[in-house]
Design a protein around this motif. Structure first.
Motif, short mmCIF file in Angstrom:
data_model
loop_
_atom_site.label_atom_id
_atom_site.label_comp_id
_atom_site.label_asym_id
_atom_site.label_seq_id
_atom_site.Cartn_x
_atom_site.Cartn_y
_atom_site.Cartn_z
N VAL A 130 0.85 -1.20 0.00
CA VAL A 130 0.00 0.00 0.00
C VAL A 130 0.88 1.25 0.00
O VAL A 130 2.00 1.24 0.51
CB VAL A 130 -0.95 0.05 1.22
CG1 VAL A 130 -1.97 -1.09 1.13
CG2 VAL A 130 -0.17 -0.03 2.53
N ILE A 131 0.36 2.31 -0.61
CA ILE A 131 1.08 3.59 -0.64
C ILE A 131 0.78 4.32 0.67
O ILE A 131 -0.37 4.69 0.92
CB ILE A 131 0.63 4.44 -1.85
CG1 ILE A 131 0.99 3.71 -3.15
CG2 ILE A 131 1.26 5.83 -1.80
CD1 ILE A 131 0.51 4.40 -4.41
N ILE A 132 1.79 4.49 1.54
CA ILE A 132 1.52 5.17 2.81
C ILE A 132 1.84 6.66 2.71
O ILE A 132 1.43 7.44 3.56
CB ILE A 132 2.23 4.49 4.01
CG1 ILE A 132 3.76 4.47 3.82
CG2 ILE A 132 1.71 3.07 4.21
CD1 ILE A 132 4.49 3.93 5.04
N ALA A 133 2.58 7.09 1.67
CA ALA A 133 2.76 8.53 1.40
C ALA A 133 2.97 8.68 -0.10
O ALA A 133 3.76 7.96 -0.70
CB ALA A 133 3.95 9.08 2.17
N LYS A 134 2.24 9.64 -0.69
CA LYS A 134 2.18 9.77 -2.15
C LYS A 134 3.14 10.85 -2.64
O LYS A 134 3.29 11.90 -2.01
CB LYS A 134 0.73 10.13 -2.51
CG LYS A 134 0.31 9.66 -3.91
CD LYS A 134 -1.17 9.93 -4.14
CE LYS A 134 -1.57 9.74 -5.60
NZ LYS A 134 -0.86 10.47 -6.59
N ASP A 135 3.78 10.62 -3.79
CA ASP A 135 4.61 11.62 -4.47
C ASP A 135 5.56 12.34 -3.51
O ASP A 135 5.49 13.56 -3.34
CB ASP A 135 3.73 12.63 -5.19
CG ASP A 135 2.94 12.00 -6.33
OD1 ASP A 135 3.20 10.82 -6.63
OD2 ASP A 135 2.09 12.69 -6.90
N ILE A 136 6.47 11.59 -2.90
CA ILE A 136 7.34 12.18 -1.88
C ILE A 136 8.60 12.79 -2.47
O ILE A 136 9.42 13.34 -1.75
CB ILE A 136 7.73 11.14 -0.79
CG1 ILE A 136 8.57 10.00 -1.40
CG2 ILE A 136 6.49 10.59 -0.09
CD1 ILE A 136 9.24 9.14 -0.34
#
Lengths: 274, 274
Positions: free
Chosen positions: B157-163
């Motif tokens: 799962v993506i836990i933070a997007k576009d870091i």
């Protein structure tokens, strides 16, 4: 005197630091940006970083930082041949897994295929990390491809020497500093590295900039376009200039300015072969 | 139809392959040389490989192979924005260690420092390897920085997007093939990539080659010198030429030949933005 360099110990940059500054206080840093920053902040007096490998090409972390963020110049260049060794914790080790940086693995592929056809290959972030990792796991059937200096650093033995395929593999390292050092090393060339920013993307703008050197018969040893990171399709150019005739090159730089072409000096240095 | 690409699944190249050839038989390979060889040997009908990243620069494994060893041309270019995600096996995971490729770690450093100041950082050979590794170790407090496609591929799962810090990060991919494909994708440019070998290293030889394009008003979008690997200081040049006026560019190429300047066409292609 303190000299910062790209670590960890046993890396090619470490080897350059030892050869250039055998008696200085040498400090390793984890990545190129940290090495440059340590110099900028006055933590070290000199900094050593890789700038170009003959196979992998330019080290953009170095060139981009020096172009975009720093008021720093290279005062010496060291050229080191890159030779890869197969290392293990003991000479008669059974090898089932070989660790190294993808580039070193590519270079040693032929050797590995003929001598260890069944070995598993594991990629690491650097050759020195691979050496350190197998040293930390002496009971495992591990080997690493890394420079000879890494064997010394981590108590490993060289079980196969110079396994790289291509002989023409060398890396250019820059020394950042306030003044040109005096080295007890053979000097080969005198160069100037410029980053040229062109006002517009008009056809022929680069051609105009190069003409300044061409009609004077000044040799360029490298040219490379790099994205400006402002908009897609805008570039700056890294140009390495033969600076053996300093007065002539000074005239060329003056003409560049008169033409309204912006440039930044990345380095003005002698080249030493290790 | 079979399409080879640089794997593993979840890589940026994999994402390009899926978007360009949604219904083809897609085959991953372990490294760039293997992808190109699979195309050379007729194992696949098309091959997709990275050629340049806006931050890291040219992919020399690609360009050197095409220049030195292959009779292959790129027939399309796909430009993909590079966006990095923080992935884990579950949304509320406690994170103690973060894995990724050094470049992705550099790009996500600001985010990691402010959100996971105590996390340990581990380098891997690619972002997709990092994603696969943490998926294989679901009980560990691990996260990976990798593309969104890797989350889908490995059930993360993506836990933070576009870091990523820098928005201007994109990669150019080349499609190797026998004929230009028809894509249902927006077309932006028409380009020709040449590798120019200069007879000698005399000052002004490159200038002469460039003049062929400059006086015709033909724009160059990239220029880069690469060592020839025959002797230190001998180079070939990669030049990307705006090919929107094909007849005019054909005249320029004819003049290059008349001047006795050798070149090899690396690609003649339309550029698509993904």
């Amino acid at each position: 005197m303190k000299v910062g360099y790209l670590g960890p110990n046993g890396s090619f940059t470490h080897n350059v630091a030892v050869k250039a500054f055998p008696s200085a206080d040498r400090v390793p840093f984890g990545n190129i940006t940290e090495v440059i920053k340590s110099y900028e902040e006055g933590v070290v007096d000199y900094a050593i970083i890789p700038v170009e490998n003959s196979i992998e090409g330019s080290v953009h972390e170095t060139l981009d930082y020096l172009f975009h963020q720093a008021k720093i110049e290279a005062v010496a260049e060291m050229i080191q041949p890159i030779k890869q060794q197969l290392l293990a914790t003991s000479q008669d080790k059974a090898i089932e897994k070989i660790f190294s940086h993808p580039q070193a693995i590519a270079q040693g592929k032929k050797y590995i295929k003929s001598h260890y056809p069944n070995a598993q290959i594991e990629m690491t972030a650097s050759t020195a990390y691979a050496a350190r990792f197998i040293a930390e796991n002496p009971d495992e059937p591990y080997a690493a491809i890394a420079p000879a200096a890494a064997a010394k650093e981590y108590g490993l033995v060289i079980i196969a020497k110079d396994i790289q395929e291509m002989d023409e593999n060398y890396t250019r390292f820059w020394l950042l500093g306030r003044q040109k050092p005096v080295f007890d090393l053979p000097k080969s060339q005198q160069k100037l590295s410029l980053a040229i920013t062109l006002q517009d993307n008009l056809p022929g703008a680069l051609y105009k900039a190069l003409s300044v050197f061409a009609w004077r018969g000044i040799n360029l040893t490298k040219i490379e376009s790099r994205p400006l990171k402002t908009a897609l399709g805008e570039y700056f150019f890294i140009v390495d200039v033969d600076n053996s005739n300093e007065a002539l090159v000074a005239c060329a730089l003056e003409e560049l300015q008169l033409l309204g072409i912006d440039y930044k000096t990345l380095g003005n240095y002698d080249v030493y072969k290790l």
